[in-house]
Design a protein around this motif. Structure first.
Motif, PDB file in Angstrom:
ATOM      1  N   ALA A  29      29.238  48.826  44.747  1.00 35.93           N
ATOM      2  CA  ALA A  29      30.358  49.248  43.917  1.00 35.93           C
ATOM      3  C   ALA A  29      31.389  49.207  44.283  1.00 35.93           C
ATOM      4  N   ILE A  30      31.576  49.495  45.715  1.00 34.85           N
ATOM      5  CA  ILE A  30      32.986  49.337  46.419  1.00 34.85           C
ATOM      6  C   ILE A  30      33.397  47.931  46.522  1.00 34.85           C
ATOM      7  N   ALA A  31      32.273  47.162  46.992  1.00 34.21           N
ATOM      8  CA  ALA A  31      32.540  45.753  47.083  1.00 34.21           C
ATOM      9  C   ALA A  31      33.108  45.145  45.890  1.00 34.21           C
ATOM     10  N   ARG A  32      32.479  45.483  44.657  1.00 32.84           N
ATOM     11  CA  ARG A  32      33.015  45.166  43.333  1.00 32.84           C
ATOM     12  C   ARG A  32      34.202  45.427  43.030  1.00 32.84           C
ATOM     13  N   ALA A  33      34.613  46.519  43.247  1.00 32.96           N
ATOM     14  CA  ALA A  33      36.021  47.333  43.205  1.00 32.96           C
ATOM     15  C   ALA A  33      37.016  46.654  43.860  1.00 32.96           C
ATOM     16  N   LEU A  34      36.749  45.862  45.039  1.00 35.26           N
ATOM     17  CA  LEU A  34      37.413  45.199  45.893  1.00 35.26           C
ATOM     18  C   LEU A  34      37.812  43.687  45.246  1.00 35.26           C
ATOM     19  N   ALA A  35      36.583  43.425  44.694  1.00 35.88           N
ATOM     20  CA  ALA A  35      36.881  41.631  44.228  1.00 35.88           C
ATOM     21  C   ALA A  35      38.212  41.177  43.776  1.00 35.88           C
ATOM     22  N   GLY A  36      38.754  41.862  43.047  1.00 34.37           N
ATOM     23  CA  GLY A  36      39.943  41.325  42.556  1.00 34.37           C
ATOM     24  C   GLY A  36      41.018  41.732  43.398  1.00 34.37           C
ATOM     25  N   GLU A  37      41.043  42.123  44.573  1.00 34.08           N
ATOM     26  CA  GLU A  37      42.274  42.287  45.558  1.00 34.08           C
ATOM     27  C   GLU A  37      43.184  43.282  45.241  1.00 34.08           C
ATOM     28  N   PRO A  38      42.673  44.554  44.450  1.00 34.80           N
ATOM     29  CA  PRO A  38      43.487  45.703  44.027  1.00 34.80           C
ATOM     30  C   PRO A  38      44.632  46.333  44.988  1.00 34.80           C
ATOM     31  N   LYS A  39      45.511  46.942  44.394  1.00 36.40           N
ATOM     32  CA  LYS A  39      46.468  47.806  45.057  1.00 36.40           C
ATOM     33  C   LYS A  39      45.991  49.145  45.180  1.00 36.40           C
ATOM     34  N   VAL A  40      45.243  49.690  44.100  1.00 34.45           N
ATOM     35  CA  VAL A  40      45.185  51.136  43.763  1.00 34.45           C
ATOM     36  C   VAL A  40      43.399  51.262  43.561  1.00 34.45           C
ATOM     37  N   LEU A  41      42.796  52.134  44.169  1.00 29.12           N
ATOM     38  CA  LEU A  41      41.490  52.451  44.302  1.00 29.12           C
ATOM     39  C   LEU A  41      41.317  53.803  43.395  1.00 29.12           C
TER      40      LEU A  41
ATOM     41  N   LEU B  22      28.780  40.764  42.012  1.00 34.90           N
ATOM     42  CA  LEU B  22      30.096  40.468  42.622  1.00 34.90           C
ATOM     43  C   LEU B  22      30.424  39.006  42.161  1.00 34.90           C
ATOM     44  N   GLY B  23      29.547  38.168  41.926  1.00 32.03           N
ATOM     45  CA  GLY B  23      30.024  36.906  41.403  1.00 32.03           C
ATOM     46  C   GLY B  23      30.967  37.016  39.985  1.00 32.03           C
ATOM     47  N   GLU B  24      30.248  37.854  39.226  1.00 31.18           N
ATOM     48  CA  GLU B  24      30.946  38.209  37.944  1.00 31.18           C
ATOM     49  C   GLU B  24      32.074  38.692  38.015  1.00 31.18           C
ATOM     50  N   ALA B  25      32.339  39.680  38.920  1.00 32.66           N
ATOM     51  CA  ALA B  25      33.625  40.312  39.227  1.00 32.66           C
ATOM     52  C   ALA B  25      34.493  39.285  39.494  1.00 32.66           C
ATOM     53  N   LEU B  26      34.373  38.496  40.510  1.00 32.99           N
ATOM     54  CA  LEU B  26      35.085  37.398  41.132  1.00 32.99           C
ATOM     55  C   LEU B  26      35.646  36.692  39.782  1.00 32.99           C
ATOM     56  N   HIS B  27      34.704  36.139  39.245  1.00 37.35           N
ATOM     57  CA  HIS B  27      34.800  35.162  38.187  1.00 37.35           C
ATOM     58  C   HIS B  27      35.973  35.553  37.137  1.00 37.35           C
ATOM     59  N   LEU B  28      35.627  36.862  36.823  1.00 40.36           N
ATOM     60  CA  LEU B  28      36.358  37.530  35.648  1.00 40.36           C
ATOM     61  C   LEU B  28      38.158  37.833  36.206  1.00 40.36           C
ATOM     62  N   GLN B  29      38.027  37.655  37.606  1.00 45.17           N
ATOM     63  CA  GLN B  29      39.597  37.909  38.074  1.00 45.17           C
ATOM     64  C   GLN B  29      39.872  36.624  38.526  1.00 45.17           C
ATOM     65  N   GLY B  30      39.133  35.436  38.255  1.00 43.07           N
ATOM     66  CA  GLY B  30      39.823  34.128  38.064  1.00 43.07           C
ATOM     67  C   GLY B  30      39.920  33.182  39.437  1.00 43.07           C
ATOM     68  N   PHE B  31      38.960  34.131  40.238  1.00 37.21           N
ATOM     69  CA  PHE B  31      38.503  32.834  41.557  1.00 37.21           C
ATOM     70  C   PHE B  31      37.559  31.969  41.521  1.00 37.21           C
ATOM     71  N   ARG B  32      37.863  31.054  42.246  1.00 35.78           N
ATOM     72  CA  ARG B  32      36.905  29.811  42.254  1.00 35.78           C
ATOM     73  C   ARG B  32      35.806  29.940  43.502  1.00 35.78           C
ATOM     74  N   ASP B  33      36.466  29.973  44.674  1.00 31.05           N
ATOM     75  CA  ASP B  33      35.579  30.010  45.707  1.00 31.05           C
ATOM     76  C   ASP B  33      34.649  31.208  45.929  1.00 31.05           C
ATOM     77  N   ILE B  34      33.857  31.478  45.063  1.00 30.77           N
ATOM     78  CA  ILE B  34      33.049  32.638  44.522  1.00 30.77           C
ATOM     79  C   ILE B  34      32.066  32.935  46.091  1.00 30.77           C
ATOM     80  N   ASP B  35      31.399  31.814  46.097  1.00 32.02           N
ATOM     81  CA  ASP B  35      30.315  31.709  47.113  1.00 32.02           C
ATOM     82  C   ASP B  35      30.800  32.498  48.754  1.00 32.02           C
ATOM     83  N   THR B  36      32.104  31.852  49.015  1.00 28.09           N
ATOM     84  CA  THR B  36      32.538  32.466  50.398  1.00 28.09           C
ATOM     85  C   THR B  36      33.020  33.881  50.093  1.00 28.09           C
ATOM     86  N   ARG B  37      33.664  34.213  48.927  1.00 28.73           N
ATOM     87  CA  ARG B  37      34.133  35.654  48.762  1.00 28.73           C
ATOM     88  C   ARG B  37      33.182  36.623  48.518  1.00 28.73           C
TER      89      ARG B  37
END
Length: 247
Positions: free
Chosen positions: A149-161, A103-118
């Motif tokens: 896997a669903i949480a990872r997909a949601l990491a970047g706050e997408p509109k479409v799954l 999850l941390g890697e997915a958030l990092h790739l999407q450019g988020f900083r507050d990774i721990d909280t997310r």
């Protein structure tokens, strides 16, 4: 949100050419859940692969959130809008990465900083408590892996799954939990779903409309009310419904 017009997808060329999808057209409205249903090899998963750039040779038009797609290169903006949940959660998670790393890697790739909280928030969103954060895929059940896997997909706050048979590798008892989770997440996050399944009851539970595929072609698009009232027009759709009811 999704427009597909006259989509053709093929593999190889010349004598070896296989036409996996032929002339497929459908639209998915914002916030809608739309199903692609058919037997194995009917081309439904290939449509998702063309959208995500995993099927390099295609023609026609694919537009997502107003953006026309070309070839098989997808940029970061695409992955901010669109994410995919695969059939086998064990194969789609790195075996030597903990849930926190995934999850941390997915958030990092999407450019988020507050990774721990997310990370904690993502786990909470999919019904997993903090004790799962530092576990590895082999320490999780199939249902728990699919939640990750669903949480990872949601990491970047997408509109479409894009959901490719997301419950078919799971025990029947767990399938309903995951489908209900996906239903709740769509409502909470205002998501649009394009879901592939060979299982009509699953599509009937999850989707408002569906396209029936046979041998690479869409033979019929109908809404779920028509499905439930067994009002399919095409003989193949009628056959699928008949087999489903018999089971």
């Amino acid at each position: 949100m999704i427009k597909v017009e006259n989509l053709n997808v093929w593999f190889d060329d010349g004598y070896d050419r296989v036409d996996a999808v032929r002339g497929a057209s459908f639209n998915v409205n914002q916030g809608e859940s739309f199903g692609l249903v058919g037997e194995s090899g009917s081309g439904k998963s290939t449509i998702l692969r063309a959208m995500t750039g995993l099927a390099p040779t295609w023609s026609g038009r694919i537009e997502i959130d107003g953006l026309a797609l070309h070839g098989h290169k997808r940029n970061r903006d695409f992955y901010k809008t669109v994410q995919m949940v695969f059939q086998d959660p064990y194969a789609s998670l790195h075996p030597r990465h903990s849930v926190d790393q995934v999850l941390g890697e997915a958030l990092h790739l999407q450019g988020f900083r507050d990774i721990d909280t997310r990370v904690v928030k993502l786990l909470d969103d999919v019904g997993l408590d903090r004790k799962f954060r530092f576990r590895y895929p082999h320490q999780l059940s199939g249902g728990q892996r699919q939640r990750v896997a669903i949480a990872r997909a949601l990491a970047g706050e997408p509109k479409v799954l894009l959901l490719d048979e997301p419950t078919s590798a799971l025990d029947v008892s767990v399938q309903a939990e995951i489908l209900n989770l996906l239903t709740d997440l769509r409502e909470e996050h205002g998501l649009t779903y394009l879901m592939v399944s060979h299982d009509l009851p699953v599509i009937g539970h999850m989707c408002e409309r569906l396209a029936v595929m046979k041998s690479g072609e869409i033979v019929e698009v109908m809404d779920v009310t028509q499905l439930r009232q067994m009002q399919a027009k095409h003989p193949y759709s009628q056959e699928l419904i008949g087999v489903s009811v018999a089971h």
